[in-house]
Design a protein around this motif. Structure first.
Motif, mmCIF file in Angstrom:
data_model
loop_
_atom_site.group_PDB
_atom_site.id
_atom_site.type_symbol
_atom_site.label_atom_id
_atom_site.label_comp_id
_atom_site.label_asym_id
_atom_site.label_seq_id
_atom_site.Cartn_x
_atom_site.Cartn_y
_atom_site.Cartn_z
ATOM 1 N N ALA A 97 0.726 -1.148 0.114
ATOM 2 C CA ALA A 97 -0.035 0.002 -0.052
ATOM 3 C C ALA A 97 0.876 1.029 0.191
ATOM 4 O O ALA A 97 1.916 1.099 0.441
ATOM 5 N N PRO A 98 0.451 2.360 -0.554
ATOM 6 C CA PRO A 98 1.242 3.617 -0.800
ATOM 7 C C PRO A 98 1.590 4.132 0.860
ATOM 8 O O PRO A 98 3.047 4.545 0.658
ATOM 9 N N GLN A 99 0.975 3.948 1.800
ATOM 10 C CA GLN A 99 1.615 4.317 3.053
ATOM 11 C C GLN A 99 2.778 3.639 3.611
ATOM 12 O O GLN A 99 3.559 4.052 4.101
ATOM 13 N N LEU A 100 2.573 2.042 3.462
ATOM 14 C CA LEU A 100 3.368 1.266 3.953
ATOM 15 C C LEU A 100 4.842 1.414 2.857
ATOM 16 O O LEU A 100 5.881 1.527 3.659
ATOM 17 N N THR A 101 4.497 1.714 1.723
ATOM 18 C CA THR A 101 5.780 1.937 0.721
ATOM 19 C C THR A 101 6.396 2.993 1.154
ATOM 20 O O THR A 101 7.803 3.241 1.154
ATOM 21 N N GLY A 102 5.738 4.260 1.585
ATOM 22 C CA GLY A 102 6.382 5.558 1.958
ATOM 23 C C GLY A 102 7.149 5.094 3.227
ATOM 24 O O GLY A 102 8.156 5.749 3.237
ATOM 25 N N GLY A 103 6.502 4.461 4.117
ATOM 26 C CA GLY A 103 7.470 4.092 5.285
ATOM 27 C C GLY A 103 8.614 3.247 5.254
ATOM 28 O O GLY A 103 9.748 3.525 5.621
ATOM 29 N N ILE A 104 8.620 2.336 4.128
ATOM 30 C CA ILE A 104 9.975 1.638 3.943
ATOM 31 C C ILE A 104 10.787 2.445 3.087
ATOM 32 O O ILE A 104 12.046 2.234 3.423
ATOM 33 N N ILE A 105 10.244 3.192 2.420
ATOM 34 C CA ILE A 105 11.274 4.256 1.512
ATOM 35 C C ILE A 105 12.075 5.063 2.712
ATOM 36 O O ILE A 105 13.258 5.126 2.580
ATOM 37 N N MET A 106 11.320 5.646 3.526
ATOM 38 C CA MET A 106 12.043 6.587 4.531
ATOM 39 C C MET A 106 12.969 5.562 5.401
ATOM 40 O O MET A 106 14.101 6.265 5.671
ATOM 41 N N ALA A 107 12.620 4.493 5.756
ATOM 42 C CA ALA A 107 13.812 3.567 6.430
ATOM 43 C C ALA A 107 14.986 3.500 5.444
ATOM 44 O O ALA A 107 16.112 3.586 5.896
ATOM 45 N N PHE A 108 14.877 3.092 4.292
ATOM 46 C CA PHE A 108 15.983 3.024 3.372
ATOM 47 C C PHE A 108 16.777 4.126 3.088
ATOM 48 O O PHE A 108 17.997 4.153 3.036
ATOM 49 N N ALA A 109 15.926 5.487 3.331
ATOM 50 C CA ALA A 109 16.652 6.762 3.118
ATOM 51 C C ALA A 109 17.445 6.988 4.260
ATOM 52 O O ALA A 109 18.855 7.498 4.072
ATOM 53 N N VAL A 110 17.083 6.299 5.549
ATOM 54 C CA VAL A 110 18.045 6.809 6.714
ATOM 55 C C VAL A 110 19.139 5.711 6.717
ATOM 56 O O VAL A 110 20.291 6.020 7.070
ATOM 57 N N ALA A 111 18.752 4.552 6.081
ATOM 58 C CA ALA A 111 20.166 3.686 6.118
ATOM 59 C C ALA A 111 20.943 4.222 5.088
ATOM 60 O O ALA A 111 22.376 4.146 5.173
ATOM 61 N N GLN A 112 20.737 4.835 4.096
ATOM 62 C CA GLN A 112 21.486 5.318 2.877
ATOM 63 C C GLN A 112 22.229 6.430 3.651
ATOM 64 O O GLN A 112 23.482 6.788 3.316
ATOM 65 N N ILE A 113 21.809 7.341 4.340
ATOM 66 C CA ILE A 113 22.285 8.313 5.026
ATOM 67 C C ILE A 113 23.484 7.935 5.987
ATOM 68 O O ILE A 113 24.735 8.487 5.772
ATOM 69 N N VAL A 114 23.286 6.795 6.640
ATOM 70 C CA VAL A 114 24.393 6.180 7.555
ATOM 71 C C VAL A 114 25.422 5.358 6.826
ATOM 72 O O VAL A 114 26.575 5.972 6.827
ATOM 73 N N VAL A 115 25.034 5.110 5.667
ATOM 74 C CA VAL A 115 25.982 4.580 4.904
ATOM 75 C C VAL A 115 26.798 5.767 4.104
ATOM 76 O O VAL A 115 28.105 5.434 4.245
ATOM 77 N N HIS A 116 26.257 6.681 3.869
ATOM 78 C CA HIS A 116 27.055 7.792 3.513
ATOM 79 C C HIS A 116 28.078 8.349 4.335
ATOM 80 O O HIS A 116 29.117 8.702 4.062
ATOM 81 N N MET A 117 27.701 8.579 5.474
ATOM 82 C CA MET A 117 28.446 9.180 6.660
ATOM 83 C C MET A 117 29.470 8.072 6.969
ATOM 84 O O MET A 117 30.330 8.585 7.343
ATOM 85 N N ILE A 118 29.483 6.841 6.951
ATOM 86 C CA ILE A 118 30.614 5.900 7.520
ATOM 87 C C ILE A 118 31.294 5.782 6.136
ATOM 88 O O ILE A 118 32.391 5.856 6.452
ATOM 89 N N PHE A 119 31.018 5.380 4.840
ATOM 90 C CA PHE A 119 31.703 4.976 3.949
ATOM 91 C C PHE A 119 32.401 6.130 3.217
ATOM 92 O O PHE A 119 33.422 6.211 2.416
ATOM 93 N N PHE A 120 31.772 7.285 3.139
ATOM 94 C CA PHE A 120 32.284 8.578 2.292
ATOM 95 C C PHE A 120 32.814 9.714 3.059
ATOM 96 O O PHE A 120 33.757 10.409 2.813
ATOM 97 N N LEU A 121 31.983 9.990 4.180
ATOM 98 C CA LEU A 121 32.335 10.946 5.097
ATOM 99 C C LEU A 121 33.063 10.629 6.098
ATOM 100 O O LEU A 121 33.920 11.202 6.973
ATOM 101 N N HIS A 122 33.375 9.331 6.262
ATOM 102 C CA HIS A 122 34.275 8.776 7.281
ATOM 103 C C HIS A 122 33.899 9.283 8.766
ATOM 104 O O HIS A 122 35.017 9.392 9.467
ATOM 105 N N MET A 123 32.839 9.327 9.002
ATOM 106 C CA MET A 123 32.371 9.793 10.311
ATOM 107 C C MET A 123 32.602 8.679 11.274
ATOM 108 O O MET A 123 31.668 7.574 11.421
ATOM 109 N N ASN A 124 33.125 8.805 12.399
ATOM 110 C CA ASN A 124 32.959 7.641 13.516
ATOM 111 C C ASN A 124 32.985 8.485 14.787
ATOM 112 O O ASN A 124 33.539 9.641 14.950
#
Length: 172
Positions: A97-124
């Motif tokens: 359903a569109p609402q569930l899809t939106g929630g899943i996309i938001m979770a993937f977006a947060v995961a993508q932000i974390v990946v960028h911070m760790i692997f590209f910005l080298h934040m720890n």
């Protein structure tokens, strides 16, 4: 014993010897800078005194900051592609359903932000003495406040401003 040949003093040094001595309250770094400026062919350069390293220190060095390897960049790139492709597939296939899809996309977006911070910005927690993590936490708090406030305002505008009981479909 042999004596080293004496060099003729430079005109700047000769002028400095003849000039009367002045007492100033300048810090020692200023004296070293002015002495280096007076003697341009000496071994001390004014910019070496200012920032504490010579010409050869501008390459890669171990300064406590994390530096990525090619392996880290490839892992980050692969994760970014996967974390982008899955939400794209979810939207295009319409599996949920569109609402569930939106929630899943938001979770993937947060995961993508974390990946960028760790692997590209080298934040720890160790980089910059922990200040990058504090700046991240502050930024996240501001983003949550801004997003929550925006969603709250839009929801209430939609609820309170839409006319009740009116048919919004155009007449045939």
């Amino acid at each position: 014993m042999s004596k080293a040949p004496t060099q003729k003093p430079s005109p700047a040094k000769a002028a400095a010897k003849k000039a009367p001595a002045r007492k100033t309250a300048a810090p020692k770094a200023s004296v070293a800078v002015s002495a280096a400026a007076v003697e341009p062919h000496g071994h001390t350069h004014a910019h070496d005194v200012d920032h504490g390293h010579g010409h050869d220190d501008h390459g890669h060095h171990d300064d406590g900051h994390a530096h990525g390897s090619m392996r880290d960049y490839l892992i980050g790139f692969g994760l970014s592609v996967v974390l982008t492709a899955i939400p794209f597939w979810l939207v295009m296939s319409g599996v949920f359903a569109p609402q569930l899809t939106g929630g899943i996309i938001m979770a993937f977006a947060v995961a993508q932000i974390v990946v960028h911070m760790i692997f590209f910005l080298h934040m720890n927690a160790k980089s910059e003495g922990g200040w990058t993590i504090l700046a991240l936490i502050f930024t996240l708090i501001l983003v949550v406040i801004a997003l929550t406030g925006s969603l709250w305002v839009m929801y209430h505008l939609n609820t309170n401003m839409m006319p009740q009981g009116m048919d919004m479909n155009p007449a045939p």
